[in-house]
Design an enzyme around this catalytic site. Structure first.
Site, PDB file in Angstrom:
ATOM      1  NE  ARG A 223     -29.421  35.119  -9.400  1.00 25.13           N
ATOM      2  CZ  ARG A 223     -30.321  34.755  -8.838  1.00 25.13           C
ATOM      3  NH1 ARG A 223     -31.441  34.286  -9.272  1.00 25.13           N
ATOM      4  NH2 ARG A 223     -30.346  34.699  -7.428  1.00 25.13           N
TER       5      ARG A 223
ATOM      6  CE1 TYR B 260     -34.673  37.096   2.021  1.00 28.72           C
ATOM      7  CE2 TYR B 260     -33.318  35.328   0.838  1.00 28.72           C
ATOM      8  CZ  TYR B 260     -34.688  35.856   1.157  1.00 28.72           C
ATOM      9  OH  TYR B 260     -35.770  35.020   0.936  1.00 28.72           O
TER      10      TYR B 260
ATOM     11  CE1 TYR C  76     -29.957  30.167  -5.467  1.00 28.23           C
ATOM     12  CE2 TYR C  76     -29.834  30.782  -3.053  1.00 28.23           C
ATOM     13  CZ  TYR C  76     -30.563  31.122  -4.085  1.00 28.23           C
ATOM     14  OH  TYR C  76     -31.262  32.033  -4.621  1.00 28.23           O
TER      15      TYR C  76
ATOM     16  CD  GLU D 233     -38.783  27.404  -3.942  1.00 30.57           C
ATOM     17  OE1 GLU D 233     -38.046  27.519  -2.866  1.00 30.57           O
ATOM     18  OE2 GLU D 233     -38.542  27.435  -5.025  1.00 30.57           O
TER      19      GLU D 233
ATOM     20  NE  ARG E 180     -39.751  37.192  -1.250  1.00 27.13           N
ATOM     21  CZ  ARG E 180     -38.925  36.259  -0.668  1.00 27.13           C
ATOM     22  NH1 ARG E 180     -38.676  35.212  -1.176  1.00 27.13           N
ATOM     23  NH2 ARG E 180     -37.898  36.948   0.534  1.00 27.13           N
TER      24      ARG E 180
END
Length: 330
Positions: free
Chosen positions: A158, A210, A151, A323, A223
């Site tokens: 990305r 983060y 990830y 999730e 979000r």
């Protein structure tokens, strides 16, 4: 006119949001209906369909038979292929999807870079260039240690691939691990001629802020996203994260309840009505199949009547067990 869409009151000149629904039917039936922008089947049992609007998602469902996910707009739809990228458009909306093979791009970093470069160049040349929502399905998402976790490598690729395309703000997004072939990356998006409004959760640190412990490259997503006519909230993958930390490690029920609290906070931040209803479809990604019955039971208690598609998916943090993402129609 798509059934249900006439009830939405958009501002003049702004496109009605696509109507997203789950339906028990054959792909050919909904692909033949007017206004069909995209159709999704789930898992290895979904058929192969030669239509750019069709995508077989590498997420195994827990329920059989499994409904299709359908996106419909209030307009004629055209569709086509641009090399290995599939697309369709209508009514000011664009669906685009790409599925690179990591083996052809040097691994997860290269595949993610390639996917986002292709999408950036394609969408950037379209009238529907405002990317509002992205889905990323990644094989073996938690494999690897430290910065070599897949990830985290995806996040690096990305970021390289998208460049400054999201300099004005990130779209809403989901990144979930699938249990198909590890080398198979799936990325698809919804874009529009008009911008939406990004929504953050006051209970959580914005993902792009983060700290270093989550990788060299922070995840880049909002979000949630209020779509242009302010009639729909597109909700990103939401789990039991408070601040930037995972909460209730090892406790499925507490994690799910925390996730629902986060969803309530998002609705409040977006000035949306509290709760969900029969017109607001959700997905629940569950890490361990043995947990699926309990997740379903809790969701039926807490969200009665809400359509929830239950899928076997790994959350991007290995300690998180469930999730949710989806849509809230006003």
């Amino acid at each position: 006119m798509v059934q249900g869409c006439e009830d939405l009151q958009a501002e003049p000149g702004l496109p009605h949001a696509p109507r997203v629904s789950y339906r028990m039917t054959e792909a050919a039936v909904v692909l033949a209906e007017p206004g069909t922008l995209a159709v999704f089947g789930f898992g290895a049992g979904a058929p192969s369909v030669d239509d750019p609007r069709w995508l077989r998602v590498e997420q195994e469902p827990f329920d059989a038979p499994t409904p299709l996910e359908l996106w419909q707009v209030e307009a004629d739809v055209i569709h086509g292929r641009d090399g290995d990228l599939n697309w369709s458009s209508g009514g000011g909306w664009l669906f685009a999807a790409i599925e690179p093979d990591e083996r052809e791009h040097g691994g997860p970093v290269g595949a993610a870079r390639y996917a986002y470069e292709r999408l950036r160049h394609f969408v950037g040349g379209r009238a529907e260039h405002q990317v509002l929502r992205i889905w990323n399905y990644i094989g073996a998402i938690n494999h690897g240690d430290g910065d070599q976790e897949r990830y985290k490598q995806f996040c690096e690729g990305r970021a390289h691939g998208q460049g400054d395309f999201f300099a004005e703000g990130y779209p809403a997004a989901t990144a979930i691990g699938h249990h198909g072939a590890e080398h198979h990356l799936q990325v698809y998006l919804l874009a529009c001629t008009h911008a939406g409004e990004r929504v953050e959760n006051p209970r959580q640190v914005s993902a792009w802020h983060y700290p270093r412990q989550y990788g060299r490259t922070s995840p880049g997503f909002a979000r949630a996203m209020t779509l242009p006519a302010q009639d729909v909230l597109a909700i990103s993958g939401t789990a039991a994260v408070v601040g930037h930390a995972s909460a209730h490690v090892g406790d499925l029920e507490a994690q799910l309840n925390e996730t629902l609290t986060n969803l309530a906070a998002l609705l409040a931040s977006a000035d949306m009505p509290a709760g969900f209803d029969t017109h607001s479809p959700l997905k629940a990604y569950v890490r361990h199949p043995a947990d699926a019955p309990r997740v379903r039971e809790i969701l039926q208690q807490r969200l009665p009547g809400v359509p929830v598609l239950m899928l076997h998916g790994d959350v991007c943090r290995s300690e998180l067990l469930v999730e949710l993402d989806g849509w809230r129609y006003a």
